[in-house]
Design an enzyme around this catalytic site. Structure first.
Site, PDB file in Angstrom:
ATOM      1  CG  ASN A   1      -2.195  -0.792   0.986  1.00 58.08           C
ATOM      2  OD1 ASN A   1      -2.657  -0.924  -0.151  1.00 58.08           O
ATOM      3  ND2 ASN A   1      -2.738  -1.346   2.039  1.00 58.08           N
TER       4      ASN A   1
ATOM      5  CB  ILE B   1     -13.284  -7.099   0.631  1.00 56.16           C
ATOM      6  CG1 ILE B   1     -12.733  -6.283  -0.554  1.00 56.16           C
ATOM      7  CG2 ILE B   1     -13.280  -6.262   1.902  1.00 56.16           C
ATOM      8  CD1 ILE B   1     -13.599  -5.102  -0.938  1.00 56.16           C
TER       9      ILE B   1
ATOM     10  CB  CYS C   1      -7.640  -3.310   7.976  1.00 56.75           C
ATOM     11  SG  CYS C   1      -9.244  -2.478   7.879  1.00 56.75           S
ATOM     12  CB  SER C   2      -6.749  -0.914   3.795  1.00 56.81           C
ATOM     13  OG  SER C   2      -5.865  -1.985   3.506  1.00 56.81           O
ATOM     14  CG  ASP C   3      -9.846   2.360   3.036  1.00 52.53           C
ATOM     15  OD1 ASP C   3      -8.845   3.102   3.023  1.00 52.53           O
ATOM     16  OD2 ASP C   3     -10.332   1.865   2.003  1.00 52.53           O
ATOM     17  N   GLY C   4     -10.056   0.858   7.593  1.00 56.34           N
ATOM     18  CA  GLY C   4     -10.567   0.832   8.953  1.00 56.34           C
ATOM     19  C   GLY C   4     -12.053   0.629   9.092  1.00 56.34           C
ATOM     20  CD1 TRP C   5     -14.099  -0.173   5.112  1.00 54.44           C
ATOM     21  CD2 TRP C   5     -14.482   2.028   5.134  1.00 54.44           C
ATOM     22  NE1 TRP C   5     -13.795   0.298   3.865  1.00 54.44           N
ATOM     23  CE2 TRP C   5     -14.020   1.663   3.837  1.00 54.44           C
ATOM     24  CE3 TRP C   5     -14.794   3.372   5.364  1.00 54.44           C
ATOM     25  CZ2 TRP C   5     -13.864   2.583   2.799  1.00 54.44           C
ATOM     26  CZ3 TRP C   5     -14.630   4.280   4.337  1.00 54.44           C
ATOM     27  CH2 TRP C   5     -14.180   3.889   3.073  1.00 54.44           C
ATOM     28  CG  ASP C   6     -14.362  -3.708   4.939  1.00 51.99           C
ATOM     29  OD1 ASP C   6     -15.582  -3.593   5.128  1.00 51.99           O
ATOM     30  OD2 ASP C   6     -13.798  -3.297   3.905  1.00 51.99           O
ATOM     31  NE  ARG C   7      -8.546  -6.353   5.913  1.00 53.41           N
ATOM     32  CZ  ARG C   7      -7.569  -6.282   5.017  1.00 53.41           C
ATOM     33  NH1 ARG C   7      -6.751  -7.313   4.857  1.00 53.41           N
ATOM     34  NH2 ARG C   7      -7.407  -5.202   4.281  1.00 53.41           N
TER      35      ARG C   7
END
Length: 424
Positions: free
Chosen positions: A213, A240, A308-314
């Site tokens: 990233n 995802i 994580c990356s954007d902070g809304w999934d993992r």
């Protein structure tokens, strides 16, 4: 003459059988094509009816006639799980605690700081609004680190955020470094020495993904030497797209075994087929990562930052599961509702994009992130049923409502959008 007649009769019968078989195969093909077309039509109709038009969105917002307040109040929940009593806010002059460590900031009240965060953010007392804006600018999607839970028996906390904008130049943001250091010191017990402790950064991604990233202007804290007070852990949970492929393979396995008539062969090969989908492997990685966070909070008594990356999934998965295991309130029916409201709905998990609500996002954005969380909760409930006030029935009902969209709870991607369309 008799032999010639018999040969002619056999040839005619074979031609009749071949013609009948070809006609039956063509009929089956026609029926299959018709069923396929009908399924497509039904799928489009279900998509059209799944979500009401924008003019009718307000019909999904339920308001009790006996009360003007909602049953879930994010400010009160922050008082309960972080401040532990009626604390102070940035706009309040009265304080019950003479020296509060955390306060509730309303810098995001108009969603100007981060449009996918809630209005109420719990931050260290010494933080200024200017510093919050600077830190948000350095984090992807402006999702700055905020406190979501504090250990009631100690002073350490759980925080969540998105990845920093490190980039190829490996730039350092002094405001972000100072802000994380303040989170570390605020979560430290007065009797503890900073030299013997650290802020544990749990990056849900594999390390290779975090480094990759960097080329897109992001990265991770371990690339910057200024974060020397942090200890980094990579939990190796895939993105995802991997989860979407895994659940697709699991669907195919379920469909193929549903058509199997040999029960013995089905029971023999079922577990192997499920294992090949890697679904249970992903659930195992999610639960093992959660246990590492729980050990850090409960046994090591040190603070944790999850992203994580954007902070809304993992991030939502790990943060919610860790609090579920640490806080018995979240293992009640009402507490579980509060946990979903806070960690999933409040902090902007993209339900509309991840579950393909009509007119929102692209098929490439879909992924069973919330379903994975529910499956992980199910594994915990099944192992420790006496520790939970609810069971499998509530989890199934929750998933039914997610796809049915009977209420406005799971519509749209964040609080800002739900308020805009009056479905909150």
């Amino acid at each position: 003459s008799s032999s010639s007649s018999s040969s002619s009769s056999s040839s005619s019968s074979s031609s009749l059988s071949s013609s009948s078989s070809s006609s039956s195969s063509s009929t089956e093909a026609a029926h299959f094509s018709l069923r396929k077309k009908m399924r497509k039509v039904l799928y489009r109709l279900l998509q059209a009816l799944m979500r009401p038009p924008k003019k009718q969105m307000q019909t999904l917002a339920y308001t009790s006639a006996s009360s003007t307040t909602r049953w879930y109040n994010p400010t009160e929940e922050l008082y309960r799980c972080v401040l532990r009593k009626r604390g102070a806010s940035m706009h309040s002059q009265e304080e019950e605690d003479s020296s509060p460590r955390w306060i509730i900031s309303f810098a995001n009240f108009q969603f100007e700081l981060c449009d996918t965060y809630p209005k109420e953010l719990c931050v260290p007392t010494v933080t200024t609004e200017a510093q919050l804006h600077a830190v948000a600018h350095f984090r992807t999607k402006c999702r700055l680190p905020v406190c979501v839970w504090r250990n009631p028996y100690w002073t350490n906390v759980i925080c969540r955020s998105s990845q920093p904008r490190v980039g190829l130049s490996l730039q350092k943001n002094s405001d972000d470094v100072d802000y994380l250091r303040e989170i570390f010191l605020t979560g430290l017990h007065p009797d503890d020495s900073p030299e013997h402790h650290a802020l544990h950064v749990f990056d849900a991604r594999p390390q290779s993904a975090a480094v990759g990233n960097v080329a897109r202007g992001a990265g991770s804290e371990f690339l910057i030497a200024a974060y020397n007070f942090c200890r980094h852990h990579f939990l190796c949970i895939e993105n995802i797209h991997t989860m979407r492929d895994s659940i697709s393979r699991l669907h195919e396995v379920c469909k193929s075994f549903a058509r199997t008539t040999d029960q013995e062969a089905s029971e023999k090969d079922w577990l192997a087929a499920v294992a090949n989908t890697s679904w249970l492997e992903h659930i195992s990685l999610l639960l093992s990562g959660t246990l590492r966070i729980v050990r850090c909070i409960h046994f090591d008594r040190e603070s944790a930052l999850i992203h994580c990356s954007d902070g809304w999934d993992r991030t939502s998965q790990l943060s919610a599961l860790a609090q579920l295991l640490l806080d018995p309130f979240y293992r009640t029916i009402r507490g579980f509702q509060v946990l979903i409201e806070k960690e999933w709905l409040g902090y902007g998990h993209m339900f509309a994009r991840r579950y393909g609500q009509p007119g929102v996002g692209h098929t490439n954005d879909r992924s069973p992130i919330f379903l994975q969380f529910v499956d992980a909760v199910f594994q915990c409930v099944r192992q420790f049923p006496c520790c939970f006030e609810f069971g499998e029935r509530l989890l199934l009902c929750l998933m039914d409502e997610l796809f049915a969209c009977t209420y406005g709870t799971f519509l749209f991607d964040c609080v800002h959008e739900r308020e805009k369309h009056n479905t909150h």
